[in-house]
Design a protein around this motif. Sequence first.
Motif, PDB file in Angstrom:
ATOM      1  N   UNK A 168      -2.768 -11.927 -38.676  1.00 28.26           N
ATOM      2  CA  UNK A 168      -2.809 -13.095 -37.790  1.00 28.26           C
ATOM      3  C   UNK A 168      -3.661 -12.789 -36.565  1.00 28.26           C
ATOM      4  N   UNK A 169      -4.414 -13.778 -36.078  1.00 29.61           N
ATOM      5  CA  UNK A 169      -5.130 -13.569 -34.817  1.00 29.61           C
ATOM      6  C   UNK A 169      -4.103 -13.482 -33.681  1.00 29.61           C
ATOM      7  N   UNK A 170      -4.327 -12.558 -32.746  1.00 36.65           N
ATOM      8  CA  UNK A 170      -3.370 -12.362 -31.660  1.00 36.65           C
ATOM      9  C   UNK A 170      -4.076 -12.337 -30.312  1.00 36.65           C
ATOM     10  N   UNK A 171      -3.395 -12.825 -29.290  1.00 39.91           N
ATOM     11  CA  UNK A 171      -3.910 -12.650 -27.938  1.00 39.91           C
ATOM     12  C   UNK A 171      -3.637 -11.215 -27.499  1.00 39.91           C
ATOM     13  N   UNK A 172      -4.158 -10.828 -26.339  1.00 42.71           N
ATOM     14  CA  UNK A 172      -3.812  -9.499 -25.833  1.00 42.71           C
ATOM     15  C   UNK A 172      -2.529  -9.580 -25.017  1.00 42.71           C
ATOM     16  N   UNK A 173      -1.955  -8.433 -24.759  1.00 41.91           N
ATOM     17  CA  UNK A 173      -0.670  -8.354 -24.053  1.00 41.91           C
ATOM     18  C   UNK A 173      -0.745  -9.041 -22.694  1.00 41.91           C
ATOM     19  N   UNK A 174      -1.794  -8.783 -21.942  1.00 41.50           N
ATOM     20  CA  UNK A 174      -1.898  -9.359 -20.596  1.00 41.50           C
ATOM     21  C   UNK A 174      -1.961 -10.885 -20.624  1.00 41.50           C
ATOM     22  N   UNK A 175      -2.569 -11.444 -21.654  1.00 45.01           N
ATOM     23  CA  UNK A 175      -2.617 -12.902 -21.774  1.00 45.01           C
ATOM     24  C   UNK A 175      -1.215 -13.454 -22.010  1.00 45.01           C
ATOM     25  N   UNK A 176      -0.425 -12.775 -22.832  1.00 48.18           N
ATOM     26  CA  UNK A 176       0.956 -13.206 -23.059  1.00 48.18           C
ATOM     27  C   UNK A 176       1.755 -13.081 -21.761  1.00 48.18           C
ATOM     28  N   UNK A 177       1.555 -12.005 -21.034  1.00 47.27           N
ATOM     29  CA  UNK A 177       2.233 -11.842 -19.737  1.00 47.27           C
ATOM     30  C   UNK A 177       1.865 -13.007 -18.813  1.00 47.27           C
ATOM     31  N   UNK A 178       0.566 -13.300 -18.717  1.00 48.77           N
ATOM     32  CA  UNK A 178       0.093 -14.353 -17.806  1.00 48.77           C
ATOM     33  C   UNK A 178       0.537 -15.751 -18.211  1.00 48.77           C
ATOM     34  N   UNK A 179       0.584 -16.017 -19.517  1.00 48.31           N
ATOM     35  CA  UNK A 179       0.830 -17.385 -19.985  1.00 48.31           C
ATOM     36  C   UNK A 179       2.293 -17.664 -20.323  1.00 48.31           C
ATOM     37  N   UNK A 180       3.090 -16.610 -20.558  1.00 42.54           N
ATOM     38  CA  UNK A 180       4.492 -16.816 -20.944  1.00 42.54           C
ATOM     39  C   UNK A 180       5.444 -16.163 -19.939  1.00 42.54           C
ATOM     40  N   UNK A 181       5.303 -14.869 -19.723  1.00 45.29           N
ATOM     41  CA  UNK A 181       6.251 -14.148 -18.870  1.00 45.29           C
ATOM     42  C   UNK A 181       6.140 -14.575 -17.411  1.00 45.29           C
ATOM     43  N   UNK A 182       4.934 -14.612 -16.885  1.00 46.06           N
ATOM     44  CA  UNK A 182       4.750 -14.938 -15.462  1.00 46.06           C
ATOM     45  C   UNK A 182       5.303 -16.322 -15.102  1.00 46.06           C
ATOM     46  N   UNK A 183       5.010 -17.363 -15.889  1.00 51.10           N
ATOM     47  CA  UNK A 183       5.595 -18.666 -15.525  1.00 51.10           C
ATOM     48  C   UNK A 183       7.119 -18.671 -15.588  1.00 51.10           C
TER      49      UNK A 183
END
Length: 182
Positions: free
Chosen positions: A138-153
């Motif tokens: 599967x295509x995946x984003x990088x960890x920092x993108x997940x942090x920025x788009x999911x965890x941070x909000x």
Amino acid sequence: MVRPGGRSARVQTSVHTAVRELEAELGRDALTVPLVAARAGVTPSTIYRRWGDLQELLSDVAVERLRPETPPEDRGDLASDLDAWAEQFLEEMASPPGRAYIRDALLGDPDGDNAGQCSAYAAEQIKVILARAAGRGEPTPDVETVIDRVVAPIMYRILFRPAGLDAPYARRLVAGLLAATS
């Protein structure tokens, strides 16, 4: 330099256990360094030397409590894995105990090490999810993108705008992340 085992580890374990037990028995507001020291079987000076004050001790205990106990669940695809993880993360962090742990972790952390450790816990969980998805092709984003788009909000909302924190909110964040990644 603190040794990873031996007496130092035993002291940390006994003091952390004492904090958790006393907090459950008496409530957080009743905790004092002498009370924790007596329960842990150490002197108050041991706690002051190692942690500085009660708030730093509570911060250290909170960081350990925020450590995930199990790897993220494997639901078979990236979207399902991230949805399940984000929902669980939001539920745990937004709960009254989760909020108290976040508060304690940050209040007794003047240099930001505890916040960094909590962030590393989330990043480790995300890496597991992304590695599984990549292994499935599967295509995946990088960890920092997940942090920025999911965890941070999620963390921002927990700290400053707690209304509307529910599973659909977590799923919307994941859907937005995945739509931007495709």
